[in-house]
Enzyme design. Structure first.
Site, PDB file in Angstrom:
ATOM      1  N   SER A  86     -19.462 -29.662  44.318  1.00 53.47           N
ATOM      2  CA  SER A  86     -18.687 -30.964  44.672  1.00 53.47           C
ATOM      3  C   SER A  86     -18.652 -32.064  43.291  1.00 53.47           C
ATOM      4  O   SER A  86     -18.057 -33.153  43.692  1.00 53.47           O
ATOM      5  CB  SER A  86     -19.356 -31.744  45.803  1.00 53.47           C
ATOM      6  OG  SER A  86     -20.675 -32.290  45.364  1.00 53.47           O
ATOM      7  N   THR A 198     -19.776 -35.442  46.559  1.00 56.03           N
ATOM      8  CA  THR A 198     -19.820 -36.378  45.570  1.00 56.03           C
ATOM      9  C   THR A 198     -21.361 -36.705  45.287  1.00 56.03           C
ATOM     10  O   THR A 198     -22.021 -36.640  46.210  1.00 56.03           O
ATOM     11  CB  THR A 198     -18.987 -37.653  46.023  1.00 56.03           C
ATOM     12  OG1 THR A 198     -17.605 -37.157  46.302  1.00 56.03           O
ATOM     13  CG2 THR A 198     -18.930 -38.716  44.998  1.00 56.03           C
ATOM     14  N   THR A 216     -17.516 -37.193  40.790  1.00 52.19           N
ATOM     15  CA  THR A 216     -17.247 -36.067  41.906  1.00 52.19           C
ATOM     16  C   THR A 216     -15.908 -35.172  41.158  1.00 52.19           C
ATOM     17  O   THR A 216     -15.436 -35.533  40.398  1.00 52.19           O
ATOM     18  CB  THR A 216     -16.440 -36.760  43.203  1.00 52.19           C
ATOM     19  OG1 THR A 216     -16.230 -35.847  44.105  1.00 52.19           O
ATOM     20  CG2 THR A 216     -15.345 -37.371  42.720  1.00 52.19           C
ATOM     21  N   ARG A 226      -4.204 -35.831  42.364  1.00 50.45           N
ATOM     22  CA  ARG A 226      -4.654 -36.916  43.248  1.00 50.45           C
ATOM     23  C   ARG A 226      -6.270 -37.452  42.752  1.00 50.45           C
ATOM     24  O   ARG A 226      -7.010 -36.946  42.053  1.00 50.45           O
ATOM     25  CB  ARG A 226      -5.238 -36.213  44.460  1.00 50.45           C
ATOM     26  CG  ARG A 226      -5.984 -36.801  45.662  1.00 50.45           C
ATOM     27  CD  ARG A 226      -7.315 -36.597  45.792  1.00 50.45           C
ATOM     28  NE  ARG A 226      -7.839 -37.393  46.745  1.00 50.45           N
ATOM     29  CZ  ARG A 226      -9.218 -37.203  47.125  1.00 50.45           C
ATOM     30  NH1 ARG A 226     -10.169 -36.952  45.968  1.00 50.45           N
ATOM     31  NH2 ARG A 226      -9.942 -37.986  48.059  1.00 50.45           N
ATOM     32  N   GLY A 228      -9.339 -39.941  44.071  1.00 52.67           N
ATOM     33  CA  GLY A 228      -9.964 -40.357  45.341  1.00 52.67           C
ATOM     34  C   GLY A 228     -10.562 -41.589  45.050  1.00 52.67           C
ATOM     35  O   GLY A 228     -10.097 -42.463  44.163  1.00 52.67           O
ATOM     36  N   ASP A 229     -11.428 -41.992  45.615  1.00 56.65           N
ATOM     37  CA  ASP A 229     -12.214 -43.357  45.796  1.00 56.65           C
ATOM     38  C   ASP A 229     -13.194 -43.270  44.885  1.00 56.65           C
ATOM     39  O   ASP A 229     -13.394 -44.548  43.989  1.00 56.65           O
ATOM     40  CB  ASP A 229     -13.019 -43.642  47.127  1.00 56.65           C
ATOM     41  CG  ASP A 229     -13.893 -42.423  47.241  1.00 56.65           C
ATOM     42  OD1 ASP A 229     -13.488 -41.503  47.051  1.00 56.65           O
ATOM     43  OD2 ASP A 229     -14.837 -42.984  48.001  1.00 56.65           O
ATOM     44  N   THR A 249     -19.689 -41.634  49.560  1.00 57.76           N
ATOM     45  CA  THR A 249     -19.229 -40.535  49.610  1.00 57.76           C
ATOM     46  C   THR A 249     -18.554 -39.966  50.642  1.00 57.76           C
ATOM     47  O   THR A 249     -18.718 -40.674  51.842  1.00 57.76           O
ATOM     48  CB  THR A 249     -20.437 -39.491  49.389  1.00 57.76           C
ATOM     49  OG1 THR A 249     -21.204 -39.532  50.505  1.00 57.76           O
ATOM     50  CG2 THR A 249     -21.054 -39.539  47.958  1.00 57.76           C
ATOM     51  N   GLY A 250     -17.628 -38.923  50.699  1.00 54.84           N
ATOM     52  CA  GLY A 250     -16.876 -38.653  51.898  1.00 54.84           C
ATOM     53  C   GLY A 250     -15.407 -38.988  51.737  1.00 54.84           C
ATOM     54  O   GLY A 250     -14.735 -38.878  50.540  1.00 54.84           O
ATOM     55  N   GLY A 252     -12.197 -39.963  50.427  1.00 56.47           N
ATOM     56  CA  GLY A 252     -11.890 -41.382  49.598  1.00 56.47           C
ATOM     57  C   GLY A 252     -10.900 -42.011  50.083  1.00 56.47           C
ATOM     58  O   GLY A 252     -11.040 -43.039  49.829  1.00 56.47           O
TER      59      GLY A 252
HETATM   60  N1  GLY Z   1     -15.195 -39.416  47.823  1.00 52.90           N
HETATM   61  C1  GLY Z   1     -14.739 -38.367  47.066  1.00 52.90           C
HETATM   62  C2  GLY Z   1     -13.158 -38.106  47.079  1.00 52.90           C
HETATM   63  O1  GLY Z   1     -12.726 -38.347  48.217  1.00 52.90           O
HETATM   64  O2  GLY Z   1     -12.876 -37.653  46.118  1.00 52.90           O
END
Ligand code: GLY
Length: 345
Positions: A86, A198, A216, A226, A228-229, A249-250, A252
């Site tokens: 991850s 992450t 991540t 893409r 993410g967060d 984490t999770g 995003g």
């Molecule tokens: N939290 C990691 C992602 O969504 O990329």
């Protein structure tokens, strides 16, 4: 040129810069703050994959290293670990089989931030985010520009796929659709929910200085490009040196919708304990979740966790579903249960 964030080096310019500010004396530029106890206890809090990371970060903090340098040293363990699919090297790739990495960091004492998104070919995006923070007037570099920036500091481009991550991707590609040109293959390891692992790590030292970092490989099989967060300041992580730090984490996209790390720090500013602040942020997430992302019984179809530490060294975490986080309280590193909202079924 070193990429470490030397506190002494920064302090060399900050004193002069502060006295030279042309801010009218009547303007209060400080953010509103609640009372935070003066005596800080060193602490590090991370996602559950960060047990080694919190130990490494705390070791560095106890040796007098800067909190951001300590955080980078911690998360690099996962970035360089080929078995952590991850993060960094060995992270699961996008739908075209290309590993694109995201990372961001904040350094409380200097009020600086740095980030990279969709970075290819570099194993340690945390270090590149810190370089952006330390050496540029920008906050985020993406894609090809981020890679060229890393190469300019002597980083080497490497293949980030491992045999195991390639195998997972090839299996996903073969089985992704019943009517495409790829013949299905036997799958004794069905993926279920798409991995969004992450590592987030937040560190406070005995002086109450705070830093945060998140790194991540992002959502597995994502559309190329893409972000993410994790690379977004205020979503993947956030630090306010007067209050504390938080990260996530999770899924995003669900975090970005609420600027979750920033919001968690703001809840702590209002007086909430770290765990309560994380819970309040998740309540905001659920309030902003589209029906397509919910099971018929209202439970979310995704996972999302928040982790937080305040300036005093109190820490906590919460998730939509049961889980754990890793923390070091200055004495030892251990896993702790997250507060949570829904039972898995
Ligand atoms: N939290 C990691 C992602 O969504 O990329």
């Amino acid at each position: 040129m070193t990429d470490s964030f030397s506190r002494r080096e920064f302090l060399g310019v900050s004193g002069a810069a502060v006295t030279a500010l042309a801010v009218p004396v009547s303007v209060d530029t400080s953010a509103p703050a609640v009372h935070i106890p003066k005596a800080a206890r060193p602490a590090a809090i991370s996602s559950s994959n960060g047990l080694g990371a919190v130990a490494r970060a705390m070791e560095a903090v106890m040796a007098g290293e800067d909190t951001l340098d300590a955080a980078v040293e911690g998360v690099k363990i996962q970035e360089l670990d080929p078995t952590d699919m991850s993060v960094g090297y060995g992270g699961l790739p996008n739908e075209e089989g290309v590993v694109q990495l995201d990372a961001s960091c904040m350094h409380g004492p200097s009020k600086r931030a740095g980030a990279v998104a969709a970075l290819e070919g570099i194993k340690t995006p945390s270090e590149i985010a810190r370089l952006v923070l330390k050496y540029t007037d920008h906050i985020m570099l993406v894609g090809e520009g981020a890679k060229r920036f890393a190469l300019s500091y002597g980083y080497e481009e490497e293949d980030l796929m491992t045999p195991a991550s390639r195998e997972r991707w090839l299996r996903w590609r073969a089985n992704r659709g019943a009517h495409d040109d790829w013949l299905d293959v036997e799958d004794d390891d069905p993926l279920g929910q798409r991995p969004t692992g992450t590592i987030n790590l937040n560190v406070v030292n005995a002086a109450g200085d705070v830093s945060s970092i998140t790194t991540t490989s992002g959502l597995a099989w994502k559309i190329p490009g893409r972000a993410g967060d994790s690379p977004i300041i205020g979503a993947g992580q956030y630090t306010d040196n007067a209050i504390g730090a938080a990260g996530s984490t999770g899924r995003g996209e669900s975090n970005i919708m609420v600027c979750g790390a920033f919001l968690t720090v703001e809840f702590m500013r209002q007086g909430m304990a770290p765990t309560d602040a994380c819970r309040a942020t998740l309540q905001r997430v659920m309030a902003l979740t589209e029906p397509r992302l919910l099971h018929p019984d209202g439970r979310p179809r995704f996972s999302l966790n928040f982790y937080a530490v305040n300036k005093a060294g109190d820490f906590g975490g919460a998730g939509l579903y049961p889980g754990r986080f890793a923390a070091h309280d200055g004495r030892d590193a251990a896993h702790h249960d997250l507060a949570y909202f829904y039972e898995r079924q």
